[in-house]
Design a protein around this motif. Sequence first.
Motif, PDB file in Angstrom:
ATOM      1  N   SER A  90       0.870  -1.172   0.000  1.00  0.00           N
ATOM      2  CA  SER A  90       0.000   0.000   0.000  1.00  0.00           C
ATOM      3  C   SER A  90       0.906   1.222   0.000  1.00  0.00           C
ATOM      4  N   GLU A 130       1.476   3.192   2.209  1.00  0.00           N
ATOM      5  CA  GLU A 130       2.173   3.407   3.476  1.00  0.00           C
ATOM      6  C   GLU A 130       3.212   2.342   3.794  1.00  0.00           C
ATOM      7  N   ASP A 132      -4.675   0.675  -2.613  1.00  0.00           N
ATOM      8  CA  ASP A 132      -4.832   2.047  -2.127  1.00  0.00           C
ATOM      9  C   ASP A 132      -4.671   2.076  -0.617  1.00  0.00           C
ATOM     10  N   THR A 133      -5.395   1.228   0.050  1.00  0.00           N
ATOM     11  CA  THR A 133      -5.136   1.002   1.471  1.00  0.00           C
ATOM     12  C   THR A 133      -5.321  -0.484   1.691  1.00  0.00           C
TER      13      THR A 133
END
Lengths: 139, 287
Positions: free
Chosen positions: A11, A13, A83-84
Amino acid sequence: MANTIHVDVVSAEESIFSGEAEFVVLPGEVGELGIYPQHTPLITRIRPGAVRITPAGGGEEHLIFVAGGILEVQPKVITVLADTAIRGADLDEAKANEALKKAEDARAKAQDKQEIAAVESELAMLAAQLAAIRKLRKR
Amino acid sequence: MPGTKEIRNKIKSVQNTRKITKAMEMVAASKMRKAQERMRATRPYGEKIRNVAAHISHANPEYRHPFVVARDSVKRVGIIVITTDKGLCGGLNTNVLRMTLGQYKEWQTQGEEIEVCCFGNKGLGFMQRLGANIVSQVVQLGDRPQLDKLIGAVKVMLDGYIEDRFDRLLLVYTRFINTMKQEPVMEQLLPLSGERLGAPEGNWDYLYEPEAKAVLDQVLTRYVETIIFQAVAENMASEQSARMVAMKAASDNAGTLIDELTLVYNKNRQAAITKELSEIVGGAAAV
């Protein structure tokens, strides 16, 4: 080498999952996709939903929730650009339910088109999250 | 030799400057840690999407996306320059802008048209003084890179490429190597460079779901955004590190200066005392 495929789930992050797998199920844009090693190259968008990974050499299935993104399949590599993404273990049904309720309230109040679109995409994501939790529970 | 009072004032003022640089050093140090974490967090995604984009550029699809096709004549250039918003960070912006300027002059002499997109105040000011054709800009990025702030400016550049206003798009930023070392780099964003990165050989193509254009549009736009986002994150980490190092050097220099001035001050003071003493002794002897 055994018949396995390398799977990477990242992702924006962090890197969520990286390892060998025997079989992977993903929520493709036009339907659920089941992918075995040596799959022909494929590229598609994915919808919010659960990614299930059966690791090489047996063991417990990994469940990862993704809120949309891009999937690339090569014969030996699967890359999920999420995306997440949340690991199955981190999902919490009560929290998801609460967020869903909030989003529904927001939809009732939302005025202009952009707001409605934003709220609806969030609703779809949360509904998929809940579905993933229930699936996880059943097993 | 300057008077005692002037030296004392000078010492005071240097001490005050040192307080400020010291404070800035500490602020930069704590921001640096966060900026570095953020930069590291963006790396896995950036790496993977680079791979995917490299694979795409080596596929043989029926539909060739404009981002993948290298154009025959390269006459016009788009460049994205990433700098910081604030100064006092050593030679960071100078290095990036010197590199840009070198290329810029070269293109100018070859008669190429140049369109510039600036991220950060420093680069914007420099490009304005240079009289460059600035088509988009983003300033006041803050401490945390936010994609939605960048998207608008990036879209202007992507549209410029699609609409044929320029034939290639370059990106200049400062790459973070470690706390002590950052270096300016220039990368080609579009058309996609020909690195293989594990793409299979031979004649092959993807299955596209639902259809090639929609998927490739999304993937490649996402690719460019991710690369730029990552560059901004790297630039921020570099900025804080460079500022910390620069401020540390400034504080150290202030310390040395204070020591030297104190020495002069004390010598002056002692000379004055000696002089007074000898005057008293001389006066007493005369009586």
